[in-house]
Design an enzyme around this catalytic site. Structure first.
Site, mmCIF file in Angstrom:
data_model
loop_
_atom_site.group_PDB
_atom_site.id
_atom_site.type_symbol
_atom_site.label_atom_id
_atom_site.label_comp_id
_atom_site.label_asym_id
_atom_site.label_seq_id
_atom_site.Cartn_x
_atom_site.Cartn_y
_atom_site.Cartn_z
ATOM 1 N N LYS A 124 -5.049 1.969 4.735
ATOM 2 C CA LYS A 124 -5.079 0.543 4.404
ATOM 3 C C LYS A 124 -3.727 0.054 3.898
ATOM 4 O O LYS A 124 -3.420 -1.128 4.005
ATOM 5 C CB LYS A 124 -6.198 0.256 3.416
ATOM 6 C CG LYS A 124 -7.560 0.541 4.044
ATOM 7 C CD LYS A 124 -8.710 -0.036 3.283
ATOM 8 C CE LYS A 124 -10.004 0.078 4.085
ATOM 9 N NZ LYS A 124 -10.442 1.479 4.338
HETATM 10 C C1 LIG Z 1 -11.301 1.873 5.331
HETATM 11 C C2 LIG Z 1 -11.265 3.279 5.806
HETATM 12 C C3 LIG Z 1 -11.832 3.670 7.044
HETATM 13 C C4 LIG Z 1 -12.584 2.703 7.937
HETATM 14 O O1 LIG Z 1 -11.737 1.743 8.516
HETATM 15 P P1 LIG Z 1 -12.358 0.415 9.194
HETATM 16 O O2 LIG Z 1 -11.193 -0.434 9.472
HETATM 17 O O3 LIG Z 1 -13.257 -0.170 8.139
HETATM 18 O O4 LIG Z 1 -13.095 0.823 10.400
HETATM 19 C C5 LIG Z 1 -11.696 4.993 7.452
HETATM 20 N N1 LIG Z 1 -11.077 5.900 6.678
HETATM 21 C C6 LIG Z 1 -10.534 5.569 5.474
HETATM 22 C C7 LIG Z 1 -9.889 6.643 4.661
HETATM 23 C C8 LIG Z 1 -10.597 4.262 4.997
HETATM 24 O O5 LIG Z 1 -10.064 3.949 3.802
#
Ligand SMILES: *Cc1c(COP(=O)(O)O)cnc(C)c1O
Length: 486
Positions: A124
């Site tokens: 993120k």
């Molecule tokens: C947020 C997250 C996901 C999922 O991503 P999306 O964009 O919601 O599909 C997968 N792995 C980690 C470690 C995350 O923080």
């Protein structure tokens, strides 16, 4: 470049106009009126670019109302080796999202693309760090302020706080369930001492936090007076910033544009893989986009059957890949829009049905809502599902065979990726977090602690700054009001 709502009722807007927005006023999600395309000559020229220069080439196609000099400066200060410094031993941090080859064999090659070298050790940060700089720039230009209100069970909240800390014109009020996050995640958020970051530990569970955020956001007078905004996963700028690393991954894994690659994406809200879909629509030679889910398999069900069915809280499981524990996949509305060829009227009907009946069915079977499931494969999408036992086994296997420790979400990805490998088409698994964040499961799998990046060794011992509060909307409103000018 103009943006429209998937539900069709809003006037076209510019990138800057939708930057600070969540949902469109009609309840839809923003998308460009049409996707920009990339030529083979451009792809060739991009092969030798740094991550930041590549990001600029891609984002200038979308953020056409930001002067190019400004955009370039914002991107250059975001994608640096100093910001993305938490690379695994042996990886090159200056490459921002380095690839690591796990296997090269008759079934094809299997690679990991590290997206979790940023300050909070999860993918993120890839988008959120840019958002922090874009928000600060746009707010300063308009002499405006923004108070970001959010609820988190871990990854999103910390990524938002590390992106917004110290930014002028921005405050963050982040609600988390008191005593329910891991020690690592708690320390990561609560040790921030920046005066514009406010951690609110709510005496309740994550759903209580989310309900408070909804209640505050639905008080339109309060929201406007206190300039409340969000940075949740449906934010368009977050999605588009993620498009860049699909290009980077492709260009790093290939030498000619005749080649194709596939990506496997550990998925929850469909934000990450939606960016892969957009890269593919722009002309990036992607063969398959593999959505990997955990036990919360909303997406796997859709991509296997054409039935989209939102889960109730009683059937949403708390798993050892918690950032994928979702009951609905908010960003899928963007893909459905493309699947329906931009038919906003039909899309609106389908998503009304999600609200009233919990889902829709595009399988084409008698009584279904349409037969577009037959077209899904043309978009490259396939899917698979992984369980706690699969995660543990995959973490053990990768450690034993390659000497690498992967996190639980990446393990879900790797498990599913193996089902879709093809000779001659590299399979890139997106590594969405570093294992230090989910140490409990690493200990279960390996009987030892996950490696900790430099600087994180004593994080739990740092002084913490947070406010404990009852799960009451008025208490949270009062707290915000007192800190946003009376
Ligand atoms: C947020 C997250 C996901 C999922 O991503 P999306 O964009 O919601 O599909 C997968 N792995 C980690 C470690 C995350 O923080």
């Amino acid at each position: 470049m103009h943006y429209v709502s998937t539900r069709g009722h809003t006037a076209a807007q510019t990138f800057s106009e939708i930057l600070l927005a969540g949902l469109a006023p009609d309840g839809g999600l923003y998308l460009p009126a049409e996707y920009p395309t990339v030529t083979s000559a451009e792809l060739d020229a991009w092969r030798k670019l740094s991550y930041a220069d590549l990001a600029f080439e891609i984002l200038r196609k979308f953020a056409t109302d930001i002067p190019e000099g400004d955009l370039k400066a914002l991107i250059s200060k975001t994608y640096t080796a100093e910001v993305y410094c938490n690379a695994r031993a042996g990886d090159d941090a200056s490459r921002i999202t380095p690839l690591c080859t796990l296997e090269e064999g008759k079934q094809g090659s299997l690679l990991l693309q590290a997206l979790s070298n940023g300050p909070t050790l999860a993918f993120k940060d890839m988008a959120m760090q840019l958002i922090g700089n874009l928000f600060e720039y746009t707010l300063a230009k308009n002499n405006a302020e923004l108070n970001i209100l959010g609820a988190t069970s871990g990854d999103t909240g910390s990524a938002a706080e590390y992106a917004m800390r110290g930014k002028k014109g921005i405050r963050v009020f982040m609600l988390s369930p008191h005593g329910k996050m891991s020690a690592f995640q708690t320390a990561q958020m609560f040790s921030l001492q920046d005066p514009n970051i406010f951690n609110i530990a709510v005496k309740g569970v994550f759903d209580d936090c989310q309900d408070i955020v909804k209640a505050v956001s639905n008080d339109h007078a309060f929201k406007a007076a206190r300039k409340i905004g969000t940075v949740n996963s449906i934010n368009w700028a977050r999605v588009v910033a993620q498009v860049v690393y699909y290009f980077r991954g492709y260009l790093s894994a290939t030498t000619s544009n005749e080649q194709k690659v596939s990506f496997t994406v550990p998925s929850g809200n469909f934000g990450n893989i939606c960016a892969g879909h957009i890269a593919r629509m722009m002309g990036l030679p992607i063969d398959q986009l593999v959505a990997a889910t955990n036990e919360n398999d909303v997406l796997d069900e859709f991509f296997r059957t054409g039935v989209y069915r939102v889960r109730k809280s009683a059937e949403t499981w708390h798993t050892s890949s918690p950032s994928m524990d979702i009951s609905k996949a908010s960003n899928i509305e963007r893909f459905i829009y493309d699947l329906l060829d931009g038919d906003a009227e039909r899309l609106t009907k389908l998503f009304h049905k999600v609200e009233t009946q919990g889902g829709f069915d595009l399988s084409g079977k008698p009584g279904s809502d349409g037969d577009e499931f037959a077209k899904v494969k043309q978009f490259g999408f396939v899917s698979g599902k992984s369980t706690h036992a699969d995660r543990v086994a995959t973490i053990q296997d990768v450690k034993a065979r390659h000497g690498i420790v992967i996190d639980t979400h990446t393990a879900d990805g790797l498990k599913v990726a193996r089902q879709f490998m093809k000779p001659g088409v590299p399979m890139i698994v997106l590594e969405t977090a570093l294992p230090a964040k989910f140490n409990e499961t690493i200990r279960e799998a390996l009987g030892e602690d996950a490696p900790r990046p430099v600087g994180f060794e004593h994080m739990e011992e740092l002084p913490q700054r947070f406010e404990v509060m009852e799960a009451k909307v008025d208490a949270v409103k009062k707290f915000i009001a007192e800190r946003t000018g009376g």
